[in-house]
Design a protein around this motif. Structure first.
Motif, PDB file in Angstrom:
ATOM      1  N   GLY A 329      66.620  13.344  -6.059  1.00  0.00           N
ATOM      2  CA  GLY A 329      65.344  13.145  -6.725  1.00  0.00           C
ATOM      3  C   GLY A 329      64.479  12.072  -6.103  1.00  0.00           C
ATOM      4  O   GLY A 329      63.398  11.763  -6.614  1.00  0.00           O
ATOM      5  N   GLN A 330      64.933  11.491  -4.996  1.00  0.00           N
ATOM      6  CA  GLN A 330      64.175  10.419  -4.339  1.00  0.00           C
ATOM      7  C   GLN A 330      63.894  10.829  -2.897  1.00  0.00           C
ATOM      8  O   GLN A 330      64.767  11.363  -2.214  1.00  0.00           O
ATOM      9  N   SER A 331      62.671  10.607  -2.435  1.00  0.00           N
ATOM     10  CA  SER A 331      62.347  10.902  -1.043  1.00  0.00           C
ATOM     11  C   SER A 331      62.884   9.780  -0.159  1.00  0.00           C
ATOM     12  O   SER A 331      63.131   8.666  -0.633  1.00  0.00           O
ATOM     13  N   TYR A 332      63.050  10.085   1.118  1.00  0.00           N
ATOM     14  CA  TYR A 332      63.558   9.024   1.988  1.00  0.00           C
ATOM     15  C   TYR A 332      62.521   7.917   2.175  1.00  0.00           C
ATOM     16  O   TYR A 332      62.872   6.766   2.422  1.00  0.00           O
ATOM     17  N   ALA A 333      61.235   8.237   2.016  1.00  0.00           N
ATOM     18  CA  ALA A 333      60.208   7.192   2.076  1.00  0.00           C
ATOM     19  C   ALA A 333      60.364   6.228   0.897  1.00  0.00           C
ATOM     20  O   ALA A 333      60.274   4.997   1.061  1.00  0.00           O
ATOM     21  N   GLN A 334      60.606   6.775  -0.287  1.00  0.00           N
ATOM     22  CA  GLN A 334      60.839   5.928  -1.463  1.00  0.00           C
ATOM     23  C   GLN A 334      62.123   5.117  -1.303  1.00  0.00           C
ATOM     24  O   GLN A 334      62.191   3.949  -1.701  1.00  0.00           O
ATOM     25  N   PHE A 335      63.120   5.740  -0.713  1.00  0.00           N
ATOM     26  CA  PHE A 335      64.405   5.074  -0.498  1.00  0.00           C
ATOM     27  C   PHE A 335      64.236   3.842   0.388  1.00  0.00           C
ATOM     28  O   PHE A 335      64.727   2.750   0.070  1.00  0.00           O
ATOM     29  N   PHE A 336      63.507   3.996   1.488  1.00  0.00           N
ATOM     30  CA  PHE A 336      63.303   2.865   2.394  1.00  0.00           C
ATOM     31  C   PHE A 336      62.428   1.788   1.755  1.00  0.00           C
ATOM     32  O   PHE A 336      62.643   0.590   1.974  1.00  0.00           O
ATOM     33  N   THR A 337      61.440   2.204   0.976  1.00  0.00           N
ATOM     34  CA  THR A 337      60.576   1.231   0.305  1.00  0.00           C
ATOM     35  C   THR A 337      61.378   0.382  -0.674  1.00  0.00           C
ATOM     36  O   THR A 337      61.206  -0.846  -0.751  1.00  0.00           O
ATOM     37  N   LYS A 338      62.264   1.019  -1.399  1.00  0.00           N
ATOM     38  CA  LYS A 338      63.095   0.294  -2.358  1.00  0.00           C
ATOM     39  C   LYS A 338      64.020  -0.683  -1.643  1.00  0.00           C
ATOM     40  O   LYS A 338      64.233  -1.818  -2.107  1.00  0.00           O
ATOM     41  N   LYS A 339      64.569  -0.261  -0.518  1.00  0.00           N
ATOM     42  CA  LYS A 339      65.425  -1.159   0.260  1.00  0.00           C
ATOM     43  C   LYS A 339      64.628  -2.353   0.786  1.00  0.00           C
ATOM     44  O   LYS A 339      65.089  -3.496   0.754  1.00  0.00           O
ATOM     45  N   ARG A 340      63.426  -2.078   1.243  1.00  0.00           N
ATOM     46  CA  ARG A 340      62.586  -3.145   1.794  1.00  0.00           C
ATOM     47  C   ARG A 340      62.210  -4.169   0.739  1.00  0.00           C
ATOM     48  O   ARG A 340      62.152  -5.376   1.007  1.00  0.00           O
ATOM     49  N   ASP A 341      61.957  -3.696  -0.475  1.00  0.00           N
ATOM     50  CA  ASP A 341      61.501  -4.584  -1.544  1.00  0.00           C
ATOM     51  C   ASP A 341      62.650  -5.210  -2.328  1.00  0.00           C
ATOM     52  O   ASP A 341      62.424  -5.883  -3.343  1.00  0.00           O
TER      53      ASP A 341
END
Length: 434
Positions: A329-341
């Motif tokens: 349910g999560q895009s890889y763009a959202q995944f990387f953003t969450k990791k970054r933040d």
């Protein structure tokens, strides 16, 4: 008859004596002329053979280019072929910052033959068809050639034309001065030229050209990513070796806590941050393994904030890592953003705050001065062990965040190619002069 008499008789017979100077000159001149002709013929034969050898082995004659009107610099990665030698792919790329069209429909190509001096001649290989590829937004483009039979050993002159003129940020649009290589089209259109020989034995073969269906992503992976992937994996491997060394140091210095004493006093083992307390490095390095294949792996219960629990040995970039990492349910763009933040890693600070208690209950850091000579052996053990923990914490953070991210970025690039590559394969994609 003496030898001297025989020589004089021979000279008189051939009119080489002092009374026949003109005849003597003619004979010697003829000898020198014949000898020179033999030498020149031999040199010509050697040069011809050298030319044939070069033609049979050299696959690429152009390593870089500049577009004729907008003056963009590009690199020719190589010419790649299949096992049968009847398919070829010329790969080129521009800087990632270059403003080029990512649509293959905006390009077309022209193919001529060339001799070894790069003078134009007809293409000798029959039945060549061409298609043009733009590999997502990577700046890579390619021309694929398919022939009826293996390519002849002939230098080919590939001219690529950008129907939409290429520009770079801040580039000044100027007209090319005069003709380029005697071709007026280089002044009229934004073009560049590549010389290559797909029939040469020195060409590289890629599996993508042997597949039943040509996959641009596979070709891009083999040409542009596989070497970068190997470098990223090597960096991860080397970091595991460093981390194992750190843990070995930690084990050694921890043992020293029990054996280093001052008047019976010794340091108690500190409470280690949970994030690294139970970590292990298992397996063997490439140098240690009998088969030369490294198996080192990090065994940990904690992933550093912003890091990745990446089992990179079990996969590769072409097969992809992100599907196993990104939650449903999560895009890889959202995944990387969450990791970054995410939060910063507190482990280094926790190591600095570790308590160093002496066996009598006093604190080595609070109750004694670093200049206290009597406590120097315990101070040295504390400093060595603390530094080993700091080194391990830093290396683990780099391993799970920066170095793992370097590998995952290649996965993201390949997904761009898989999703956004374009192809032009109509009859006007390539015009060949036979």
């Amino acid at each position: 008859m003496r030898i001297a008499d025989k020589a004089r008789a021979f000279n008189r017979k051939l009119r080489l004596d002092s009374h026949h100077a003109i005849e003597r000159f003619g004979v010697f001149f003829g000898i020198f002329a014949v000898t020179g002709a033999i030498v020149i013929s031999a040199s010509g034969a050697l040069a011809y053979k050298a030319g044939l050898d070069s033609l049979s082995q050299t696959d690429l004659y152009t390593s870089g280019f500049k577009t004729s009107k907008t003056h963009l610099d590009g690199i020719v990665d190589g010419v790649y072929t299949n096992k049968s030698g009847n398919k070829a792919l010329v790969m080129m790329h521009f800087s990632p910052t270059a403003q080029i069209s990512y649509n293959a429909a905006d390009y077309r190509a022209f193919l001529l033959g060339s001799d070894t001096s790069l003078n134009s001649e007809p293409v000798s290989t029959s039945g060549i068809k061409g298609s043009f590829y733009a590999f997502g937004s990577t700046g890579y483009i390619g021309v694929r050639l398919d022939a009826d039979h293996p390519f002849d050993r002939q230098v080919l002159n590939l001219t690529v034309r950008a129907n939409a003129e290429l520009t770079t940020p801040g580039a000044k649009q100027t007209q090319s001065s005069g003709k380029l290589a005697g071709d007026e089209t280089f002044s009229k259109y934004d073009q560049w030229r590549v010389f290559f020989n797909p029939g040469a034995s020195g060409g590289q073969k890629i599996a993508a050209l042997d597949a039943l269906t040509f996959d641009p992503a596979q070709a891009y992976y083999e040409v542009a990513l596989r070497e970068r992937e190997a470098e990223a994996r090597d960096a991860l491997d080397q970091k595991l070796v460093e981390m194992r060394t750190n843990l070995t140091q930690i084990q050694s210095y921890t043992s020293d806590l029990q054996t280093t004493k001052i008047d019976g006093l010794f340091l108690r083992p500190p409470t280690v941050p949970v994030a690294i307390a139970s970590d292990e490095i298992t397996g063997f390095s490439a140098a240690e393994a009998r088969d030369g294949v490294a198996t080192l792996a990090l065994e940990t219960k904690h992933v550093v904030p912003g890091g990745f629990d990446l089992n990179w040995r079990a996969g590769n970039v072409y097969d992809g890592y992100l599907d196993a990492l990104v939650p449903a349910g999560q895009s890889y763009a959202q995944f990387f953003t969450k990791k970054r933040d995410g939060n910063s890693d507190p482990t280094s600070r926790q190591v600095s705050d570790m308590q160093w208690t002496i066996s009598d209950g006093t604190s080595l850091t609070r109750d004694y001065q670093s200049s206290d000579v009597t406590m120097r052996p315990l101070m040295n053990i504390m400093n060595n062990l603390s530094q080993a923990y700091q080194n391990y914490s830093r290396n683990k953070s780099q391993y799970q965040s920066d170095l793992s991210l370097d590998l995952l970025r290649l996965d993201v690039i390949l997904r761009d190619v898989q999703s956004n590559s374009t192809i032009r394969d109509d009859k006007d994609a390539l015009t060949a002069l036979h």
